[in-house]
Structure formats: structure tokens, C-alpha cells
Design a protein around this motif. Structure first.
Motif, mmCIF file in Angstrom:
data_model
loop_
_atom_site.group_PDB
_atom_site.id
_atom_site.type_symbol
_atom_site.label_atom_id
_atom_site.label_comp_id
_atom_site.label_asym_id
_atom_site.label_seq_id
_atom_site.Cartn_x
_atom_site.Cartn_y
_atom_site.Cartn_z
ATOM 1 N N ILE A 14 24.028 36.073 45.956
ATOM 2 C CA ILE A 14 25.304 35.346 45.847
ATOM 3 C C ILE A 14 25.853 35.472 44.432
ATOM 4 O O ILE A 14 27.051 35.685 44.227
ATOM 5 N N PHE A 15 24.969 35.366 43.451
ATOM 6 C CA PHE A 15 25.373 35.501 42.057
ATOM 7 C C PHE A 15 25.925 36.897 41.777
ATOM 8 O O PHE A 15 26.981 37.059 41.158
ATOM 9 N N MET A 17 27.146 39.013 43.977
ATOM 10 C CA MET A 17 28.383 39.167 44.730
ATOM 11 C C MET A 17 29.548 38.510 44.000
ATOM 12 O O MET A 17 30.652 39.067 43.926
ATOM 13 N N ALA A 18 29.320 37.339 43.438
ATOM 14 C CA ALA A 18 30.375 36.649 42.693
ATOM 15 C C ALA A 18 30.787 37.444 41.462
ATOM 16 O O ALA A 18 31.971 37.515 41.121
ATOM 17 N N ILE A 19 29.834 38.069 40.796
ATOM 18 C CA ILE A 19 30.163 38.907 39.643
ATOM 19 C C ILE A 19 30.958 40.139 40.100
ATOM 20 O O ILE A 19 31.931 40.551 39.466
ATOM 21 N N PHE A 21 32.962 40.502 42.722
ATOM 22 C CA PHE A 21 34.325 40.175 43.124
ATOM 23 C C PHE A 21 35.157 39.620 41.980
ATOM 24 O O PHE A 21 36.356 39.431 42.112
ATOM 25 N N VAL A 23 34.685 36.594 40.473
ATOM 26 C CA VAL A 23 34.737 35.129 40.456
ATOM 27 C C VAL A 23 34.136 34.608 39.154
ATOM 28 O O VAL A 23 34.653 33.673 38.545
ATOM 29 N N ILE A 24 33.054 35.242 38.733
ATOM 30 C CA ILE A 24 32.435 34.928 37.446
ATOM 31 C C ILE A 24 32.853 36.040 36.488
ATOM 32 O O ILE A 24 32.455 37.198 36.662
ATOM 33 N N ASN A 36 33.475 46.640 43.488
ATOM 34 C CA ASN A 36 33.261 46.495 44.931
ATOM 35 C C ASN A 36 31.859 46.933 45.337
ATOM 36 O O ASN A 36 31.274 46.373 46.253
ATOM 37 N N ALA A 39 29.561 44.102 44.495
ATOM 38 C CA ALA A 39 29.716 43.049 45.495
ATOM 39 C C ALA A 39 28.992 43.416 46.780
ATOM 40 O O ALA A 39 28.359 42.571 47.421
ATOM 41 N N GLY A 42 25.392 42.837 46.370
ATOM 42 C CA GLY A 42 25.127 41.404 46.486
ATOM 43 C C GLY A 42 25.069 40.946 47.931
ATOM 44 O O GLY A 42 24.209 40.153 48.317
#
Length: 88
Positions: A14-15, A17-19, A21, A23-24, A36, A39, A42
């Protein structure tokens, strides 16, 4: 212990994937080019972690329900009855 490792892999996925996309926010040139793909890695990590945490330990094991016990009979013919069991 294997379930805990699966949970850890899922949370790390999840971490990642967030990086990927964005988000972080992380300042890396690699993420600007292949965000991509990161992600996607992730998401794959999340799926693998879930599969690891849901895996059953008793797959392939046969349940023992008195299979190694042999009945002890008393009597002859239709008048016989089970008086006990012994282990083979």
C-alpha cells in the motif's frame, strides 16, 4: 508467523502504491518516469500479501478421526457387538 509476514507485505505494498500514484510526494526522478510501474508493483505486493495471509496451514493434511483404531468385537455372527477399540 506467516500471516503476520503477509500483513507486513500488504501494508508495504500500500505504501509503495501510494508513492507510485503520487499520493505521498517523494522527489525522485525515477518516480517521475516510471510512477505507474511502481504503483503496479505495489498492487502486486498487496495481492501477494493477502494470498499469504489467507493461506491455510492444514491444506493437504488428512484429518485423523479414529482411522488408526480397530474395533474389538464380542460374540459371533449377528450377536456380536463392539466392546472397545485398539490402536494399530
Amino acid at each position: 508467523m506467516k500471516k503476520v509476514f503477509g500483513y507486513v507485505v500488504s501494508v508495504f505494498g500500500i505504501f509503495v502504491m501510494a508513492i507510485g500514484f503520487g499520493v505521498i510526494p517523494v522527489k525522485l526522478t525515477f518516480l517521475e518516469i516510471a510512477g505507474n510501474y511502481v504503483a503496479g508493483i505495489g498492487i502486486v505486493m498487496i495481492v501477494v500479501g493477502i494470498m499469504m495471509s489467507l493461506e491455510r496451514k492444514d491444506v493437504g493434511k488428512k484429518a485423523k478421526r479414529g482411522e488408526d483404531e480397530v474395533p474389538i468385537y464380542e460374540g459371533v455372527g449377528k450377536k456380536r457387538r463392539v466392546v472397545g477399540y485398539r490402536k494399530e
